[in-house]
Scaffold this motif. Structure first.
Motif, mmCIF file in Angstrom:
data_model
loop_
_atom_site.group_PDB
_atom_site.id
_atom_site.type_symbol
_atom_site.label_atom_id
_atom_site.label_comp_id
_atom_site.label_asym_id
_atom_site.label_seq_id
_atom_site.Cartn_x
_atom_site.Cartn_y
_atom_site.Cartn_z
ATOM 1 N N GLU A 222 32.530 -50.219 8.435
ATOM 2 C CA GLU A 222 33.402 -51.154 7.711
ATOM 3 C C GLU A 222 32.818 -51.493 6.339
ATOM 4 O O GLU A 222 31.620 -51.750 6.218
ATOM 5 C CB GLU A 222 33.563 -52.441 8.534
ATOM 6 N N ASN A 223 33.693 -51.461 5.325
ATOM 7 C CA ASN A 223 33.311 -51.769 3.932
ATOM 8 C C ASN A 223 32.333 -50.753 3.355
ATOM 9 O O ASN A 223 31.647 -51.035 2.386
ATOM 10 C CB ASN A 223 32.673 -53.163 3.812
ATOM 11 N N ASN A 263 32.589 -56.069 1.131
ATOM 12 C CA ASN A 263 33.939 -56.619 0.964
ATOM 13 C C ASN A 263 34.081 -57.426 -0.327
ATOM 14 O O ASN A 263 34.942 -58.292 -0.430
ATOM 15 C CB ASN A 263 34.305 -57.491 2.182
ATOM 16 N N THR A 266 36.063 -53.565 -4.726
ATOM 17 C CA THR A 266 37.166 -52.768 -4.173
ATOM 18 C C THR A 266 36.959 -51.295 -4.498
ATOM 19 O O THR A 266 36.214 -50.934 -5.408
ATOM 20 C CB THR A 266 38.517 -53.210 -4.755
#
Lengths: 303, 417
Positions: A222-223, A263, A266
């Motif tokens: 994730e991320n 997070n 972007t």
């Protein structure tokens, strides 16, 4: 069936080697039990098989304390061994009988698995006359006798050549598809990744992580992005990017630099920056850790 | 119970199925049959032996042997008695010595009186019996002459010397003379049975650890059926093998019993009573089982087959001590040493059957020894199961039996807790 390993503690002398090991295994889902040498895999499995008695904790099947003798269990110990001077079929039938089958059932099952592994011609031979590889197959065959409900395999792939490893993987997949409860320990992450639905990672007697493999991969990825730029070393890329985005964390990887955006950055921002710099992208994508990455990362953190 | 049967059947099949066991048994059966048939076989090959002996004796005293006699009467007498020829007779001692030096003779006898002679040799071989043989003939002749002077015959003398009072013997208990041979033979059978099959049991279990098969076994069933099944299988295979050998020996004996010396026959079968057979079977079999459990326990303490010998040395020492004790019992079957060693289970296996064969053992001693034996077998069966379970978890660590027992019992308590 659901097997729950609950807070197992085990000491040898004054040294505690399992510090409250807990995880859950579901039937119809293969569980890979991973860890470095001496992590506590075999000790946990031996406690489960009642070879050792744990000092604390317990094993529960569908919420009830497990009595391993009441179930058909196929077990492949880490220390391989059968009767070297006895014939193949006779001793397989013997082990089958000891696990609850009648003589006829045990012989039928032994015949089936010896034929399955292509060793029919060795049925009446002494085990010691077979090659190492074929002896290994007989060892594996004994764990499959009597259609076990629970299959516990300690380092099953060690010593297997790729062809036999494939046969073995297919067989495990068959047991899993039949709704059996399957646990196996291994160092060979490639095989585990191919077969396992769930993994449990143990290190120095502690469980580091346990659960659905895909979910673990998603959570750990994730991320995170993976990037490689044409003509630029990963170290230089990491230095440039962390100057541009101080919050970005980087980690070298053989397939390309891993970027942890936390997070806060972007993908658009990163891609715009690459475009501004005029770099040519060699590889760009979301990072999904391999089991090997997870193992090294988690076991390495604790080392 | 089901698993015990499976282990027993499998181990017995493996044990009796070994080619080496079958070949050895066959060879021993043939040897036992032949050995006990020797009296009949030797009788078949001997014929008319009684007539050969004097001829052989006389021929020995004639061949290569010279004589010088004191007078003509003596020459005539011994020429007839010994069957001498012209070449045996020499006029003087010097002539005889010359013939010896020329190697015409190997020995010569010079008579200096009626019953006195000198023996002369060139070289005297150790097995040369001519001097003794001539001495006996001269003595016999001298005795016949003296008896004749008294008006007696050789038969009269034999009757005088052969007189013995009429004795009627009634043995209320056991006759040691009759029973010693059978007791010794049966003791040797037990001795061999325990040592051979004790070692076999240890080796079977050590090989399971050596080959790492033990972990599969103890995860397939409990240690109790495993150890009981193995001991029972080793025990039965030993009894089967030895029974075949004993039956072959018995067959050979029955086939040849008429050719045995009556005294030996009496010693072998005269003492066979039901109570003796029952005592022998009870103590031998229970003692045998006790030792098999001991050997099984010790086999569990080692990780390699080659270490079995050193691990089982202690039990061999105890067993041989029992064997030695039973030898002392022969002299005093009712003595304090005999009583004590026949009550201790480790020595009772040898001593109690020996005592029962040679004397009447009081019922309380038989009962006490029997109960002690059964309790000890049960204790060591339980202990061997604990040690076997302990052994399945311990590889390669050097240890001693006392530490093993302590740890095995400790492991058992932890398991219960």
């Amino acid at each position: 069936m659901q097997l729950e390993v609950r807070d197992i503690k085990k000491s040898f002398g004054d040294k505690e080697v399992l510090h409250g090991v807990s995880f859950t295994v579901q039937s119809g889902r293969a569980m890979g039990f991973l860890g470095r040498n001496g992590a506590g895999k075999s000790t946990t499995i031996r406690c489960l098989m009642d070879v050792f008695h744990q000092d604390e904790g317990g094993f529960y099947l569908d919420g009830q304390p497990l009595n391993i003798t009441k179930y058909r269990v196929g077990y492949l110990p880490e220390e391989r061994g059968m009767y070297q001077k006895h014939t193949v079929l006779e001793q397989l039938a013997y082990f089958g009988q000891l696990r609850g089958a009648t003589r006829a059932q045990a012989l039928a099952s032994a015949n089936y698995w010896v034929d399955y592994f292509g060793l029919s011609e060795y049925k009446k031979k002494k085990l010691e006359t077979l090659s190492k590889g074929n002896q290994q197959k007989i060892q594996i065959a004994q764990s499959f006798l009597n259609e076990p409900d629970i299959l516990i395999l300690d380092e099953p792939f060690s010593g297997l050549d790729p062809v036999n490893a494939q046969v073995f993987k297919d067989t495990i997949a068959r047991f899993v598809s039949e709704g059996k409860l399957v646990i196996f320990s291994s160092h060979q992450m490639g095989y585990v990744e191919e077969i396992c639905d769930d993994i449990t990672l143990i290190h120095q007697g502690h469980i580091l992580l346990t659960g659905d493999l895909e979910q673990i991969k998603r959570e750990l990825g994730e991320n995170k992005l993976q990037l490689r730029i044409e003509g630029m070393a990963d170290e230089a890329l990491a230095a440039t990017l962390t100057r541009a985005f101080p919050v970005l964390l980087t980690q070298p990887h053989e397939d390309g630099l891993i970027l942890d955006t936390q997070n806060q950055v972007t993908q658009r921002q990163i891609l715009d920056y690459i475009s501004q710099q005029g770099w040519i992208i060699h590889y760009y994508g979301l990072y999904t850790p391999s089991l090997n990455d997870i193992f090294i990362a988690k076991a390495g953190e604790q080392a | 119970m089901r698993d015990l049967g499976i282990v027993f059947n499998y181990e017995l099949r493996q044990q009796l199925g070994k080619r080496s066991v079958r070949v050895t048994t066959l060879i021993l059966v043939i040897i036992a049959l032949l050995a006990t048939s020797i009296p009949r076989i030797s009788a078949m090959f001997s014929s008319g032996g009684g007539d050969d002996k004097p001829a052989a004796a006389n021929n020995t005293l004639v061949q290569d042997t010279g004589y010088v006699f004191a007078d003509e009467a003596q020459r005539a007498l011994y020429t007839t008695l010994l069957g001498l020829r012209e070449g045996n007779d020499y006029a003087t001692r010097d002539d005889l010595v010359a013939a010896l030096k020329d190697k015409q003779l190997t020995a010569g006898f010079v008579f200096t009186g009626d019953a006195d002679f000198e023996a002369v040799y060139q070289d005297k071989a150790m097995e040369d019996r001519r001097e003794n043989m001539l001495s006996q003939i001269v003595a016999q002749h001298h005795r016949d002459v003296m008896l004749a002077e008294k008006g007696l015959t050789a038969q009269d003398l034999a009757a005088i010397e052969g007189f013995s009072p009429q004795i009627t013997t009634t043995v209320m208990g056991k006759n040691t003379e009759n029973n010693i041979l059978l007791s010794m033979i049966l003791m040797v059978v037990v001795y061999m049975l325990v040592l051979i099959y004790g070692n076999t049991t240890s080796t079977i279990i050590a090989r399971e650890k050596d080959s790492k098969a033990m972990e599969l076994l103890i995860t397939s069933t409990k240690p109790t059926p495993l150890i009981l099944g193995k001991v029972a299988a080793a025990g039965v295979s030993g009894v089967v093998q030895f029974s075949l050998i004993v039956l072959a020996a018995l067959g050979g004996f029955l086939f040849s019993q008429d050719y045995y010396d009556p005294m030996i026959r009496q010693m072998l079968v005269g003492s066979l009573s039901q109570s003796y057979i029952l005592t022998y079977l009870f103590f031998s079999i229970t003692g045998y089982i006790l030792y098999l459990f001991l050997y099984a326990a010790l086999g569990s303490t080692v990780s390699r087959v080659e270490d079995v010998g050193s691990a089982t040395a202690i039990v061999q020492f105890i067993f041989i001590a029992g064997y030695v004790a039973s030898s002392f019992v022969m002299n005093a079957p009712g003595g304090s040493v005999a009583v004590a060693t026949s009550l201790i289970p480790f020595t009772a296996i040898m001593v109690m059957p020996m005592r029962a064969g040679m004397s009447t053992v009081p019922a309380w001693q038989l009962l006490t020894a029997g109960v002690l034996m059964l309790l000890t077998v049960a204790l060591f069966a339980w202990l061997s199961i604990k040690i076997y379970r302990w052994g399945s978890l311990n590889y390669g660590n050097k240890t001693n039996i006392f530490k093993v027992v302590r740890e095995a019992l400790g492991a058992g308590r932890r398991a219960k807790a």
